[in-house]
Scaffold this motif. Structure first.
Motif, PDB file in Angstrom:
ATOM      1  N   PHE A  40      64.334  58.155   4.170  1.00 44.43           N
ATOM      2  CA  PHE A  40      63.765  59.453   4.529  1.00 44.43           C
ATOM      3  C   PHE A  40      63.698  59.597   6.058  1.00 44.43           C
ATOM      4  CE2 PHE A  40      59.921  61.846   5.741  1.00 44.43           C
ATOM      5  CZ  PHE A  40      60.245  63.096   5.221  1.00 44.43           C
TER       6      PHE A  40
ATOM      7  N   TYR B  61      66.954  60.284   7.897  1.00 47.67           N
ATOM      8  CA  TYR B  61      67.426  61.673   7.893  1.00 47.67           C
ATOM      9  C   TYR B  61      66.549  62.582   8.743  1.00 47.67           C
ATOM     10  CZ  TYR B  61      70.821  60.627   4.260  1.00 47.67           C
ATOM     11  OH  TYR B  61      71.885  60.106   3.567  1.00 47.67           O
ATOM     12  N   THR B  62      65.228  62.311   8.751  1.00 46.74           N
ATOM     13  CA  THR B  62      64.318  63.216   9.458  1.00 46.74           C
ATOM     14  C   THR B  62      64.067  62.801  10.906  1.00 46.74           C
ATOM     15  OG1 THR B  62      62.366  61.975   8.714  1.00 46.74           O
ATOM     16  CG2 THR B  62      63.123  63.801   7.318  1.00 46.74           C
ATOM     17  N   SER B  63      64.037  61.500  11.182  1.00 46.12           N
ATOM     18  CA  SER B  63      63.725  61.022  12.535  1.00 46.12           C
ATOM     19  C   SER B  63      64.642  59.868  12.931  1.00 46.12           C
ATOM     20  CB  SER B  63      62.263  60.554  12.589  1.00 46.12           C
ATOM     21  OG  SER B  63      61.398  61.490  11.995  1.00 46.12           O
TER      22      SER B  63
ATOM     23  N   TRP C 264      72.108  63.239   1.257  1.00 42.46           N
ATOM     24  CA  TRP C 264      70.848  62.622   0.827  1.00 42.46           C
ATOM     25  C   TRP C 264      70.836  62.356  -0.672  1.00 42.46           C
ATOM     26  CZ3 TRP C 264      68.090  65.004  -2.933  1.00 42.46           C
ATOM     27  CH2 TRP C 264      68.283  66.388  -3.121  1.00 42.46           C
TER      28      TRP C 264
END
Length: 483
Positions: A372, A375-377, A150
């Motif tokens: 973002f 990476y998260t969803s 990231w």
């Protein structure tokens, strides 16, 4: 951004060339984009625009799905792009605009068309920012695993944002060298591949047509696979149109656009068809190595040391190039939408250096949000963003075709002397292109992944169309109130 450093742009998509010789040319700080791109920048932007990471990485999936017949898929998709670029070149040479096809659609088809296709195109590129930032971060993380992935995504986004904010010439200079590296890499691959095909490299022998006709034949999965393969390759050509957006910030936009549109045939023929022909000639199409990474497989086959690392470096360059161009393209479309009242007025402001700072930062912010979610969803929110922008390329090309049918008559009536680039066999080839695009869109419904992309892209288009109607109603109400 302080109010004293920017001024609202005053050019209009409706009246060509009112801001100087090239519509958006001029000097930074007078409310217009600065003509800071040199001819060499435009030439490399045009050439590099068709060489994306998808060529180096994504072509393996197309070869696996189609076999050597993938050449026909690339040829059909390439023909479609050549026709669309010729149409776009005709309009851009006559009236260079930072909003390109969106500005022309606004004038020829109506405000709804310019609004819708402009915002969909902006959406496409800000999603691409997330895809490319993540792809670049993965490569850098392989080289330096101690730094989180990231963090690399953040770094590359920040560096290229700063580049685009500095000046348009900074973008052009970065893209010149990025594109130059890609062109040199492809040229070297072509030379090495041709020598290997004829057995002129140590350890190689002439292969003839064994791999083209063996392993199930040229079309091992039948003729239908050609169209399935076309779905995997057609989107690799998105980016060819960037040069027409950039032309408005060049010293001689008409010359740049004419040169770019005239050269699109050999660019696609050499870079795509030439390199893919070498891959399927040198190696069996159904080998695991070709599916994983066709270009690495060829380099390994001819004995190039550290082929994987070499290709990683080239792919990273292609990724950074796409990221750089994505920021530029999204911001200029946002700037044009702001000029026409289809986006917040702040989008149409420029700094003293002639840079649309608000438009750039707004585009990058959405890109950061998409990173973002990547990476998260990755399987929910980001998958939705990716699929809902998947068919935008086809929507853009369809609008370009429809716009050109109307704009040709407008140009002939209002400024015939500027019709320096003409669409071949107008209007017959324009209608042919419309038919080809319609066929591809219909065929997408027969493919599971394509069907998902088409449905979600249509949903995105419907949402933007509704927004267009709302904005149009408010605009008409405001005009009525003023009168």
């Amino acid at each position: 951004m302080s109010a004293d450093t920017t001024k609202p742009a005053t050019t209009s998509a409706k009246v060509p060339h009112q801001a100087g010789p090239h519509g958006h040319g001029g000097h930074g700080g007078d409310g217009h984009l600065k003509a800071g791109l040199k001819n060499r920048h435009l030439s490399m932007i045009a050439i590099g625009g068709v060489i994306g990471a998808g060529l180096f990485v994504g072509s393996g999936a197309g070869i696996a799905a189609t076999g050597p017949g993938i050449l026909l898929s690339y040829a059909l998709a390439g023909l479609l792009v050549v026709l669309v670029m010729r149409m776009l070149g005709e309009m851009a040479a006559a009236d260079p605009q930072s909003g390109s096809f969106s500005a022309y659609a606004d004038r020829a088809l109506g405000r709804w068309a310019g609004f819708t296709i402009g915002w969909l195109y902006w959406f496409f590129w800000v999603v691409v920012l997330a895809v490319e930032a993540t792809a670049g971060a993965k490569i850098l993380n392989q080289w330096m695993p101690g730094v989180p992935q990231w963090a690399f995504a953040l770094i590359v986004m920040a560096v290229l944002t700063a580049t685009n904010l500095a000046s348009v010439s900074s973008y052009g200079e970065f893209e010149f060298w990025f594109a130059g590296i890609k062109v040199v890499a492809i040229a070297a691959f072509l030379v090495i591949g041709i020598l290997a095909v004829f057995g002129l490299l140590p350890g190689t022998h002439s292969v003839g047509t064994t791999n083209l006709t063996g392993h199930g034949g040229f079309l091992p999965h039948g003729v239908g696979a050609v169209f399935t393969g076309m779905l995997t390759v057609v989107f690799a050509f998105m980016g060819s149109e960037i040069v027409t957006l950039a032309a408005g910030e060049s010293e001689d936009p008409e010359k740049a656009v004419t040169k770019a549109t005239n050269s699109v045939i050999w660019r696609i023929g050499v870079f795509y068809l030439g390199s893919i022909l070498l891959v399927v000639t040198l190696l069996p199409w159904d080998s695991a190595e070709v599916k994983a990474s066709p270009y690495v497989a060829v380099l390994n086959h001819v004995g190039i040391p550290h082929a994987g690392q070499v290709m990683d470096a080239i792919v990273l360059t292609a990724v950074l190039s796409c990221l750089n161009s994505g920021m530029y393209t999204a911001s200029r479309m946002a700037f044009s939408l702001g000029q026409r009242g289809d986006a917040p007025k702040a989008f149409a402001t420029v700094t003293k250096r002639g840079v649309p700072q608000v438009a750039i930062l707004s585009s990058v912010v959405f890109g950061f949000v998409a990173v973002f979610f990547n990476y998260t969803s990755p399987d929910t929110v980001f998958a939705f963003l990716l699929n809902s922008s998947g068919a935008v390329a086809l929507f853009v090309w369809l609008v370009i075709c429809g716009t050109q049918l109307r704009m040709r008559k407008i140009i002939e009536r209002e400024m015939p002397e500027r019709l320096t680039v003409r669409m071949w066999l107008y209007p017959y080839l324009t209608w042919t292109a419309i038919g080809m695009i319609g066929f591809v869109m219909a065929y997408m419904f027969t493919d599971e992944d394509g069907r998902k992309q088409m449905y979600l892209s249509l949903v995105a288009a419907a949402i933007v169309l509704v927004a267009s109607a709302v904005v149009g109603r408010r605009r008409r109400a405001a005009v009525a109130a003023d009168s």
